[in-house]
Design a protein around this motif. Structure first.
Motif, mmCIF file in Angstrom:
data_model
loop_
_atom_site.group_PDB
_atom_site.id
_atom_site.type_symbol
_atom_site.label_atom_id
_atom_site.label_comp_id
_atom_site.label_asym_id
_atom_site.label_seq_id
_atom_site.Cartn_x
_atom_site.Cartn_y
_atom_site.Cartn_z
ATOM 1 N N TRP A 196 0.834 -1.199 0.000
ATOM 2 C CA TRP A 196 0.000 0.000 0.000
ATOM 3 C C TRP A 196 0.872 1.254 0.000
ATOM 4 O O TRP A 196 2.067 1.203 0.322
ATOM 5 C CB TRP A 196 -0.921 0.029 1.224
ATOM 6 C CG TRP A 196 -0.204 -0.208 2.531
ATOM 7 C CD1 TRP A 196 -0.015 -1.401 3.160
ATOM 8 C CD2 TRP A 196 0.467 0.784 3.337
ATOM 9 N NE1 TRP A 196 0.713 -1.232 4.315
ATOM 10 C CE2 TRP A 196 1.026 0.098 4.451
ATOM 11 C CE3 TRP A 196 0.646 2.155 3.237
ATOM 12 C CZ2 TRP A 196 1.745 0.760 5.446
ATOM 13 C CZ3 TRP A 196 1.367 2.829 4.226
ATOM 14 C CH2 TRP A 196 1.895 2.132 5.320
ATOM 15 N N ALA A 197 0.254 2.363 -0.364
ATOM 16 C CA ALA A 197 0.856 3.686 -0.251
ATOM 17 C C ALA A 197 -0.241 4.655 0.155
ATOM 18 O O ALA A 197 -1.411 4.486 -0.218
ATOM 19 C CB ALA A 197 1.497 4.116 -1.565
ATOM 20 N N VAL A 198 0.136 5.672 0.920
ATOM 21 C CA VAL A 198 -0.810 6.691 1.361
ATOM 22 C C VAL A 198 -0.343 8.037 0.830
ATOM 23 O O VAL A 198 0.813 8.430 1.026
ATOM 24 C CB VAL A 198 -0.931 6.748 2.898
ATOM 25 C CG1 VAL A 198 -1.925 7.833 3.308
ATOM 26 C CG2 VAL A 198 -1.371 5.391 3.443
ATOM 27 N N ILE A 199 -1.240 8.738 0.134
ATOM 28 C CA ILE A 199 -0.918 10.042 -0.443
ATOM 29 C C ILE A 199 -1.883 11.090 0.104
ATOM 30 O O ILE A 199 -2.994 10.766 0.553
ATOM 31 C CB ILE A 199 -0.967 10.013 -1.980
ATOM 32 C CG1 ILE A 199 -2.399 9.735 -2.474
ATOM 33 C CG2 ILE A 199 -0.013 8.950 -2.527
ATOM 34 C CD1 ILE A 199 -2.562 9.829 -3.977
ATOM 35 N N ARG A 200 -1.442 12.356 0.062
ATOM 36 C CA ARG A 200 -2.267 13.443 0.592
ATOM 37 C C ARG A 200 -2.030 14.698 -0.252
ATOM 38 O O ARG A 200 -0.897 14.987 -0.642
ATOM 39 C CB ARG A 200 -1.926 13.706 2.058
ATOM 40 C CG ARG A 200 -2.883 14.666 2.767
ATOM 41 C CD ARG A 200 -2.467 14.881 4.218
ATOM 42 N NE ARG A 200 -2.653 13.689 5.040
ATOM 43 C CZ ARG A 200 -2.394 13.638 6.355
ATOM 44 N NH1 ARG A 200 -1.930 14.732 6.972
ATOM 45 N NH2 ARG A 200 -2.594 12.528 7.034
ATOM 46 N N PHE A 201 -3.099 15.449 -0.529
ATOM 47 C CA PHE A 201 -2.972 16.683 -1.302
ATOM 48 C C PHE A 201 -4.121 17.621 -0.987
ATOM 49 O O PHE A 201 -5.158 17.208 -0.430
ATOM 50 C CB PHE A 201 -2.923 16.398 -2.811
ATOM 51 C CG PHE A 201 -4.156 15.726 -3.361
ATOM 52 C CD1 PHE A 201 -5.177 16.469 -3.924
ATOM 53 C CD2 PHE A 201 -4.288 14.335 -3.332
ATOM 54 C CE1 PHE A 201 -6.323 15.856 -4.434
ATOM 55 C CE2 PHE A 201 -5.414 13.708 -3.843
ATOM 56 C CZ PHE A 201 -6.436 14.471 -4.392
ATOM 57 N N HIS A 202 -3.935 18.881 -1.339
ATOM 58 C CA HIS A 202 -4.936 19.926 -1.159
ATOM 59 C C HIS A 202 -5.681 20.107 -2.477
ATOM 60 O O HIS A 202 -5.068 20.470 -3.491
ATOM 61 C CB HIS A 202 -4.253 21.229 -0.735
ATOM 62 C CG HIS A 202 -5.188 22.345 -0.462
ATOM 63 N ND1 HIS A 202 -4.873 23.673 -0.702
ATOM 64 C CD2 HIS A 202 -6.451 22.363 0.030
ATOM 65 C CE1 HIS A 202 -5.891 24.440 -0.373
ATOM 66 N NE2 HIS A 202 -6.865 23.674 0.069
ATOM 67 N N ALA A 203 -6.966 19.865 -2.487
ATOM 68 C CA ALA A 203 -7.764 19.886 -3.721
ATOM 69 C C ALA A 203 -8.142 21.321 -4.072
ATOM 70 O O ALA A 203 -9.284 21.760 -3.889
ATOM 71 C CB ALA A 203 -9.000 19.009 -3.564
ATOM 72 N N ASP A 204 -7.164 22.057 -4.618
ATOM 73 C CA ASP A 204 -7.375 23.474 -4.938
ATOM 74 C C ASP A 204 -7.383 23.737 -6.441
ATOM 75 O O ASP A 204 -7.259 24.889 -6.865
ATOM 76 C CB ASP A 204 -6.289 24.322 -4.275
ATOM 77 C CG ASP A 204 -4.887 23.898 -4.684
ATOM 78 O OD1 ASP A 204 -4.752 22.919 -5.441
ATOM 79 O OD2 ASP A 204 -3.912 24.549 -4.239
ATOM 80 N N ASN A 205 -7.533 22.696 -7.245
ATOM 81 C CA ASN A 205 -7.530 22.841 -8.701
ATOM 82 C C ASN A 205 -8.810 22.231 -9.264
ATOM 83 O O ASN A 205 -8.921 21.005 -9.381
ATOM 84 C CB ASN A 205 -6.300 22.162 -9.296
ATOM 85 C CG ASN A 205 -6.125 22.471 -10.778
ATOM 86 O OD1 ASN A 205 -6.739 23.393 -11.304
ATOM 87 N ND2 ASN A 205 -5.289 21.695 -11.447
ATOM 88 N N VAL A 261 -16.068 29.012 -4.537
ATOM 89 C CA VAL A 261 -17.007 30.136 -4.551
ATOM 90 C C VAL A 261 -16.396 31.399 -5.147
ATOM 91 O O VAL A 261 -17.126 32.288 -5.579
ATOM 92 C CB VAL A 261 -17.512 30.434 -3.115
ATOM 93 C CG1 VAL A 261 -18.294 29.244 -2.578
ATOM 94 C CG2 VAL A 261 -16.351 30.764 -2.183
ATOM 95 N N GLU A 262 -15.074 31.483 -5.197
ATOM 96 C CA GLU A 262 -14.438 32.681 -5.724
ATOM 97 C C GLU A 262 -14.285 32.605 -7.235
ATOM 98 O O GLU A 262 -14.408 31.542 -7.850
ATOM 99 C CB GLU A 262 -13.069 32.882 -5.069
ATOM 100 C CG GLU A 262 -13.107 32.985 -3.550
ATOM 101 C CD GLU A 262 -13.846 34.215 -3.076
ATOM 102 O OE1 GLU A 262 -13.866 35.222 -3.819
ATOM 103 O OE2 GLU A 262 -14.414 34.183 -1.964
ATOM 104 N N GLU A 263 -13.951 33.746 -7.849
ATOM 105 C CA GLU A 263 -13.868 33.828 -9.313
ATOM 106 C C GLU A 263 -12.798 32.888 -9.863
ATOM 107 O O GLU A 263 -12.970 32.284 -10.928
ATOM 108 C CB GLU A 263 -13.566 35.264 -9.733
ATOM 109 C CG GLU A 263 -13.456 35.459 -11.238
ATOM 110 C CD GLU A 263 -13.131 36.883 -11.625
ATOM 111 O OE1 GLU A 263 -12.945 37.151 -12.827
ATOM 112 O OE2 GLU A 263 -13.068 37.736 -10.716
ATOM 113 N N LEU A 264 -11.686 32.761 -9.156
ATOM 114 C CA LEU A 264 -10.583 31.930 -9.622
ATOM 115 C C LEU A 264 -10.671 30.497 -9.102
ATOM 116 O O LEU A 264 -9.696 29.751 -9.166
ATOM 117 C CB LEU A 264 -9.249 32.563 -9.223
ATOM 118 C CG LEU A 264 -8.964 33.947 -9.793
ATOM 119 C CD1 LEU A 264 -7.603 34.447 -9.344
ATOM 120 C CD2 LEU A 264 -9.054 33.935 -11.311
ATOM 121 N N ASP A 265 -11.811 30.126 -8.587
ATOM 122 C CA ASP A 265 -12.006 28.771 -8.061
ATOM 123 C C ASP A 265 -12.761 27.882 -9.039
ATOM 124 O O ASP A 265 -13.305 26.845 -8.652
ATOM 125 C CB ASP A 265 -12.783 28.815 -6.735
ATOM 126 C CG ASP A 265 -11.997 29.481 -5.619
ATOM 127 O OD1 ASP A 265 -10.788 29.705 -5.806
ATOM 128 O OD2 ASP A 265 -12.597 29.798 -4.573
#
Length: 625
Positions: free
Chosen positions: A569-578, A606-610
Motif C-alpha cells: 500500500w501507499a498513502v498520499i495526501r494533497f490539497h484539492a485546490d484545482n 465560490v471565488e472567481e478563480l475557483d
C-alpha cells in the motif's frame, strides 16, 4: 489566461526527412542547439513566419526531421506539433510509426518557471490523438490536460487543437505524451522547466552539462495493432521487443550498436542527468557502471540529495541525478532493464544501454576496441532494492522549497487497485484464462471512457448521462486484499463510468491498496492536475491502527506518480485546490486499457478563480453527437 502578445520566442525547425528518420538528433544534441544559439533570443516581436525563416537560416543544415520548442527568460513558447506517420528503423526492421514532427522520441520542450505556452497539435495521421503534459498542474486549464474523453474529445485526422497553459510554479523534469490508446509508445518527449532567469539550482555543485535520458520501449509490430488485438481477444498484449534510451535500443540488440546513444563527459566534471521513464509497461532498474548517482529531484520536485548505485523508475516518473566523471577515462554503459514484480506475468527481459564516454580517450570503435564496462543490475524481481530506493526519498524542505504537508484531512478515501477477469460473452472465444477477458479496477470498478462527450465538458455544461458521481469511497467488499487465495467471486469487476466528487479546497488522503487478484503487482499510480505527498508505503494490508504512525509529515516526497508496492500500500495526501475532471490511473498502459482508473471531479469553489476557465473556441467535439 492573459492574452499572448508579441513577446514570444519561437524555434521552428523543420527539415527534409530521410528514409529512416531515426537518425534524428539525440535529445542531448537538440538541447545543445536550443541553448547555444544565443542569437535566437533577439527576435522579440517577430511573427511565426519570420521566426521560422530566421531559424532555418541560422541553424546548421542536417537531415534532422525535427521541430523543437524552447523559451528563454520569461517568454511564452509557441509552436506547432505535427502528429504524423514516419518510417523508423530499429532492430533490423523499418516500421512506419506515429511521431511528432517526424522525430522519435518527440521534440524536447524547454521552458522556464512562469512561462506560458501555446502549442498547436496538427493531426496528420490516421488515428485520433490527444496530447498530455505529464506533471503540469494545469491550474484551471483542464481543457489542455489531454486525456481523451476525460478533458477533451480526440483530435480527428486532419484536425487541430491548440493547448494553452502556463507553468507558474513547476520546476524540473517532466514529459509529454499522447493520451489516446497506445499512441504514446512513439509519441512522447521530454519537458524541461528550468528555474527563472538568475535563479540557481539548489545543488552544492552546479552541473557543467545537462542530459535528458528518455527511456522508452519498442515493438517491431505496430503498437496500435498490438493494443487492438488484445482488446479484440481479451488476452494480454504482447510485450515489447526492446527498451530504448533516447530512441536507441543499444549495443545488446541486433542492428543497433552503430546508433547507440552516447553521452560525452569530461574528466572531473559533474553533470545533471534528467531520467524519464516514458515506456508503456515496464518499471525499470537503471544504473551507470562504476559511477555513483546523487538523486536530487523526482517528478519535478527537489529532494534531499542521497547517493545510490541504482534507481527504480516506473512509467510516468522522472528522476534527476548528478553524476561526477571521477573514474578512469573510458567508456561506461548506462543500462536499464525490467523490475518485474508480478509472478507468472510475461515481461520484456531485455536490457537497453547507452554509453557514458569520456572525452579525449583514443578512438573506441572497431573490432579490437574493448567493450564498455557494464553495471551490475538487480534481479528482475528484486523488490527489496526497489523498496529501498523509494524509502530514501525525502522532500528538500528548505525555506526556498518548503514541504507544505496538510495536517488535517477532510476527505479520507481507500482505493483498492488490481487486476480482474470478466466472463467472455457466450458467443465469443476470449483469450484470457479459462475463456475470460483480462480486466483491472479500482474499488472493483473497471473504468470505461465515454464516447459522446468528455467528462469535463459534461461537468461544466451540466449535461447528464455521460458519467455518474457514485464511485465508491471505500471498497464495496472488505476482504484480505493480499491473501494468497482470494475468492473467485471477487475477481469480476463492474464496468462503469463513475467519478469521485471532491469538494474544492478540501484536504484529501487516499490509501492505495494493491490486491492479489489474478496477480499482485507494483502499480505506478498517476493523478492528473495534482502532485501529492507520499506519506508512507508498506506491505500487506493497510492497518490505520498501526500504519498511521509511520506517516512522514515533515519531508515526504512530492510526486505525481507513486509506485504502489506489490502486495502492499501507499498513502498520499494533497490539497484539492484545482477545479476540474482529473484522471487517476495506473501508468502501465496495459492496466489503464483494462480499466484501472477513475476520475477525481474537483468541484468549483465560490471565488472567481475557483472554477475552470471558459471552454476554448477550438475545443474538439466528438463527431457522433
Amino acid at each position: 489566461m492573459a492574452p499572448f502578445l508579441t513577446s514570444t520566442i519561437v524555434l521552428h525547425i523543420k527539415m527534409q526527412m530521410d528514409a529512416a528518420c531515426g537518425n534524428s538528433p539525440s535529445s542531448a544534441s537538440i538541447h545543445h542547439l536550443l541553448t547555444d544559439r544565443s542569437s535566437l533570443r533577439l527576435g522579440v516581436g517577430l511573427d511565426d513566419d519570420a521566426w521560422q525563416q530566421k531559424a532555418m537560416q541560422e541553424l546548421p543544415s542536417n537531415n534532422y526531421c525535427t521541430l523543437s520548442l524552447s523559451t528563454f527568460r520569461d517568454y511564452p513558447a509557441v509552436g506547432n506539433e505535427q502528429v504524423q506517420e514516419t518510417p523508423v528503423k530499429r532492430l533490423c526492421k523499418t516500421t512506419d510509426v506515429i511521431t511528432v514532427n517526424g522525430q522519435y522520441p518527440g521534440p524536447l520542450i524547454e521552458v522556464r518557471t512562469g512561462d506560458q505556452l501555446v502549442i498547436t497539435a496538427i493531426n496528420m495521421c490516421k488515428y485520433d490523438v490527444t496530447l498530455h503534459w505529464h506533471g503540469i498542474i494545469q491550474f484551471r486549464t483542464g481543457w489542455a490536460d489531454g486525456p481523451e474523453f476525460v478533458t477533451q474529445c480526440p483530435i480527428k485526422p486532419g484536425g487541430t487543437y491548440t493547448y494553452r497553459f502556463s507553468v507558474p510554479n513547476e520546476e524540473g523534469t517532466l514529459w509529454w505524451h499522447a493520451h489516446s490508446s497506445w499512441l504514446r509508445a512513439t509519441v512522447f518527449g521530454g519537458f524541461i522547466i528550468r528555474p527563472k532567469a538568475g535563479k540557481p539550482y539548489p545543488f552544492l555543485l552546479p552541473p557543467q552539462r545537462e542530459f535528458p535520458v528518455i527511456i522508452g520501449d519498442w515493438w517491431t509490430d505496430n503498437p496500435m495493432d498490438v493494443a487492438k488485438k488484445a482488446d479484440r481477444t481479451g488476452a494480454a498484449p504482447s510485450v515489447s521487443d526492446a527498451f530504448t534510451i533516447n530512441g536507441q535500443p543499444g549495443d545488446l540488440y541486433p542492428c543497433s550498436n552503430a546508433d547507440t546513444t552516447i553521452f560525452p563527459v569530461a574528466p572531473g566534471e559533474t553533470n545533471l542527468f534528467r531520467i524519464i521513464n516514458g515506456g508503456m509497461n515496464g518499471e525499470l532498474f537503471f544504473s551507470i557502471a562504476f559511477h555513483t548517482m546523487t538523486v536530487v529531484a523526482v517528478d519535478a520536485a527537489y529532494t534531499k540529495p542521497f547517493p545510490t548505485n541504482v534507481i527504480m523508475i516506473a512509467p510516468g516518473q522522472t528522476v534527476d541525478v548528478l553524476v561526477t566523471a571521477n573514474q578512469l577515462p573510458g567508456r561506461y554503459y548506462m543500462a536499464a532493464r525490467a523490475y518485474a514484480s508480478a509472478q507468472g506475468i510475461p515481461f520484456d527481459n531485455t536490457t537497453t544501454t547507452a554509453i557514458l564516454q569520456y572525452e579525449g580517450i583514443p578512438c573506441c570503435t572497431g573490432p579490437l576496441a574493448p567493450p564498455p564496462a557494464m553495471p551490475l543490475l538487480p534481479a528482475y524481481n528484486d523488490t527489496f532494492t526497489a523498496t529501498a530506493f523509494a524509502a530514501q526519498l525525502r522532500s528538500l524542505n528548505t525555506p526556498a522549497f518548503p514541504a507544505k504537508v496538510p495536517l488535517l484531512v477532510d476527505q479520507n478515501l481507500f482505493f483498492t487497485i488490481g487486476l480482474g477477469l470478466i466472463q467472455c460473452p457466450p458467443t465469443m472465444q476470449c483469450g484470457g484464462p479459462n475463456n475470460t477477458r483480462f480486466a483491472a479496477s479500482m474499488n472493483n470498478m473497471s473504468f470505461t471512457l465515454p464516447t459522446k462527450m468528455s467528462i469535463l465538458e459534461a461537468h461544466v455544461k451540466g449535461i447528464e448521462g455521460v458519467f455518474t458521481k457514485d464511485f465508491p469511497a471505500t471498497p464495496p467488499v472488505v476482504f484480505d486484499y493480499t491473501a494468497q487465495n482470494i475468492s473467485r467471486e471477487l475477481w469480476q469487476p463492474i464496468r462503469a463510468t463513475k467519478v469521485m466528487p471532491i469538494k474544492f479546497g478540501s484536504v484529501v488522503q487516499i490509501v492505495l491498496q494493491d490486491t492479489n487478484i489474478v496477480a499482485a503487482e507494483n502499480h505506478p499510480m498517476h493523478i492528473h492536475g495534482y502532485s501529492f505527498y507520499v506519506l508512507a508505503e508498506g506491505f500487506g494490508n493497510f492497518d490505520p491502527a498501526t500504519d498511521t504512525a509511520k506517516f512522514n509529515l515533515i519531508d515526504p516526497p512530492y510526486r505525481n506518480t507513486v509506485a504502489v508496492p506489490v502486495n502492499g500500500w501507499a498513502v498520499i495526501r494533497f490539497h484539492a485546490d484545482n477545479p476540474g475532471a482529473w484522471l487517476m490511473h495506473c501508468h502501465l498502459d496495459v492496466h489503464i486499457t483494462w480499466g484501472l482508473a477513475t476520475v477525481l471531479l474537483v468541484e468549483d469553489g465560490v471565488e472567481e478563480l475557483d472554477s475552470v476557465e471558459a471552454i476554448p473556441l477550438d475545443y474538439p467535439l466528438c463527431l457522433d453527437l
